[in-house]
Design a protein around this motif. Structure first.
Motif, short mmCIF file in Angstrom:
data_model
loop_
_atom_site.label_atom_id
_atom_site.label_comp_id
_atom_site.label_asym_id
_atom_site.label_seq_id
_atom_site.Cartn_x
_atom_site.Cartn_y
_atom_site.Cartn_z
N LEU A 31 -10.15 11.04 0.03
CA LEU A 31 -9.66 10.82 -1.33
C LEU A 31 -8.18 10.45 -1.32
N PHE A 32 -7.44 11.04 -0.41
CA PHE A 32 -6.01 10.71 -0.26
C PHE A 32 -5.84 9.22 0.00
N ARG A 33 -6.57 8.69 0.97
CA ARG A 33 -6.38 7.29 1.34
C ARG A 33 -7.08 6.34 0.37
N SER A 34 -8.01 6.83 -0.43
CA SER A 34 -8.68 5.98 -1.42
C SER A 34 -7.90 5.88 -2.72
N ALA A 35 -7.35 7.01 -3.18
CA ALA A 35 -6.69 7.04 -4.48
C ALA A 35 -5.30 6.39 -4.44
N ILE A 36 -4.61 6.47 -3.29
CA ILE A 36 -3.32 5.76 -3.18
C ILE A 36 -3.65 4.30 -2.93
N GLY A 37 -3.28 3.45 -3.86
CA GLY A 37 -3.71 2.06 -3.83
C GLY A 37 -5.10 1.89 -4.40
N GLY A 38 -5.60 2.90 -5.12
CA GLY A 38 -6.95 2.85 -5.69
C GLY A 38 -6.98 2.52 -7.17
N GLU B 216 6.17 -3.09 6.60
CA GLU B 216 5.51 -2.68 7.83
C GLU B 216 4.04 -2.39 7.54
N LYS B 217 3.22 -2.47 8.56
CA LYS B 217 1.78 -2.30 8.43
C LYS B 217 1.41 -0.92 7.86
N LEU C 7 -7.65 0.55 0.73
CA LEU C 7 -7.53 -0.83 0.25
C LEU C 7 -6.13 -1.35 0.57
N ALA C 8 -5.78 -1.28 1.83
CA ALA C 8 -4.41 -1.63 2.25
C ALA C 8 -4.12 -3.10 2.00
#
Length: 412
Positions: free
Chosen positions: A116-123, A310-311, A317-318
């Motif tokens: 959820l952390f990596r989905s909601a940031i930029g989600g 930077e990458k 959804l980077a």
């Protein structure tokens, strides 16, 4: 912009009254705040808490161009600033709390509910309401601005040199005069280098709101003079000193379009923004091709800049799939069907140029890209839509942005 903030025939949640700073850990440099707080208030709060301490904390980055974005909204778009060697905002987030579709508050971090952390940031707000955020601050530093005029062909070498000299921030603001051979090819290169010692921070020359309005007015009518005036101003600030956090605050004119309407033959208009990404070695060639495309389409560029990123190896959804050069265009768009289509055509053309160089674009600013372009730049997009349904099967959290892409990916 892209419509992620709004929904037709739905309820929009205004979080701006959720604006407390909850805690500030002055030892570890962590600040927790309600997600509705806006950047100026956050900065004021931690400066007041630190008083006259010799060593202070400050934000590493925020979005540029406007300050009154909420912290939660900034996470949802995974924004970035002018850092020369920084990843997007996700890299500065320690954790956040999110209210999901069932009304449950969930703590999300790299260790807890990491998906959820990596989905909601930029989600884009589709996974729940971000209710509070804990940011990692960085050491607050004194910076000296160094300004020079640079050709686009030399730009990446100059960026690399400044990074090797430990400059922290910088950008390149290119010529907007479409009648000049310098169009997108020459510009103002400003970078910021930390310095120590007792020298006071003092930015004597600064543009106010009316100054910016006059520059905008001139850019609508005489882009050659507007850019020259802008360049002269920046060159005159060479050597000025700033704080690393407050220097990121900027003027913004929410009523500029209304005040400049007379300069567009009385037509309703506004500036529309797009941001493209290309591998750094391809930047100079991209700018040449972009200049040709914009001139051929009769598209008027009012402001444009180049930054670095930077990458991002964390968000689902980077947009920063690689360490890119970021190219931002603000173009004058008349609010008529032909005027909007002219801008859309240019935006799609710029995306094609970026794709041809193995680049991408930022989803936040508009919805003009075709499905093939979206998939080329975001091959995980269909999985992103499926992931949204995993966390929110009833689709309680929606937006005009979401409905557009859901329909786009249902077709074909």
């Amino acid at each position: 912009m892209g419509g992620q903030q709004f929904i037709a025939d739905g309820a929009c949640i205004d979080t701006r009254k959720l604006a407390r700073v909850i805690s500030f850990d002055s030892e570890r440099g962590l600040i927790q705040a309600d997600a509705g707080i806006q950047w100026p208030a956050l900065i004021r709060n931690y400066l007041e808490r630190q008083g006259d301490r010799s060593q202070q904390w400050g934000i590493a980055q925020k979005q540029t161009g406007a300050d009154t974005f909420t912290l939660g909204g900034s996470l949802s778009s995974n924004v970035h600033g002018r850092g020369l060697a920084m990843k997007p905002l996700i890299s500065n987030v320690e954790s956040f709390t999110l209210v999901n579709a069932d009304g449950k508050e969930i703590l999300c971090s790299r260790d807890q509910h990491a998906d959820l952390f990596r989905s909601a940031i930029g989600g884009y707000g589709l996974f729940g309401l971000i209710s509070s955020v804990t940011l990692r601050l960085t050491t607050r530093q004194k910076l000296r601005r160094l300004v020079e005029m640079v050709n686009a062909t030399d730009l990446m070498a100059r960026f690399e040199q400044r990074i090797s000299e430990n400059f922290l921030y910088g950008d390149f603001q290119f010529s907007i005069d479409e009648k000049s051979p310098d169009f997108l090819q020459r510009g103002v290169f400003s970078c910021y280098q930390p310095f120590a010692g007792s020298e006071a921070v003092m930015a004597e020359k600064k543009l106010g709101n009316e100054d910016w309005l006059n520059l905008l007015r001139l850019a609508y009518t005489d882009r050659a003079r507007a850019f020259q005036r802008y360049a002269d101003y920046y060159l005159s600030t060479n050597g000025q000193t700033y704080w690393s956090d407050t220097n990121q605050l900027s003027a913004y004119l929410p009523d500029y379009a209304k005040r400049l309407r007379a300069n567009v033959a009385g037509e309703e208009s506004s500036l529309m923004i797009t941001e493209l990404y290309v591998p750094r070695h391809a930047l100079a060639d991209f700018l040449v091709q972009a200049a040709s495309l914009l001139k051929a389409n009769g598209t008027l560029v009012i402001y444009g800049t180049v930054r670095l990123i930077e990458k991002d190896d964390e968000s689902f959804l980077a947009w920063a799939k690689e360490s890119y050069a970021c190219i931002i265009f603000n173009i004058l768009t008349v609010h008529t069907p032909p005027g909007i289509e002219r801008s859309a055509k240019s935006f799609r053309g710029l995306i094609d140029l970026a794709i041809a160089k193995h680049g991408s674009y930022y989803l936040t600013y508009h919805r003009f890209a075709g499905r093939e372009q979206v998939e080329a730049c975001y091959p995980q997009f269909k999985q992103f839509l499926a992931r949204k349904l995993e966390f929110d099967p009833a689709e309680r959290f929606q937006s005009d942005w979401y409905k557009h892409y859901r329909k786009l990916f249902e077709e074909g």
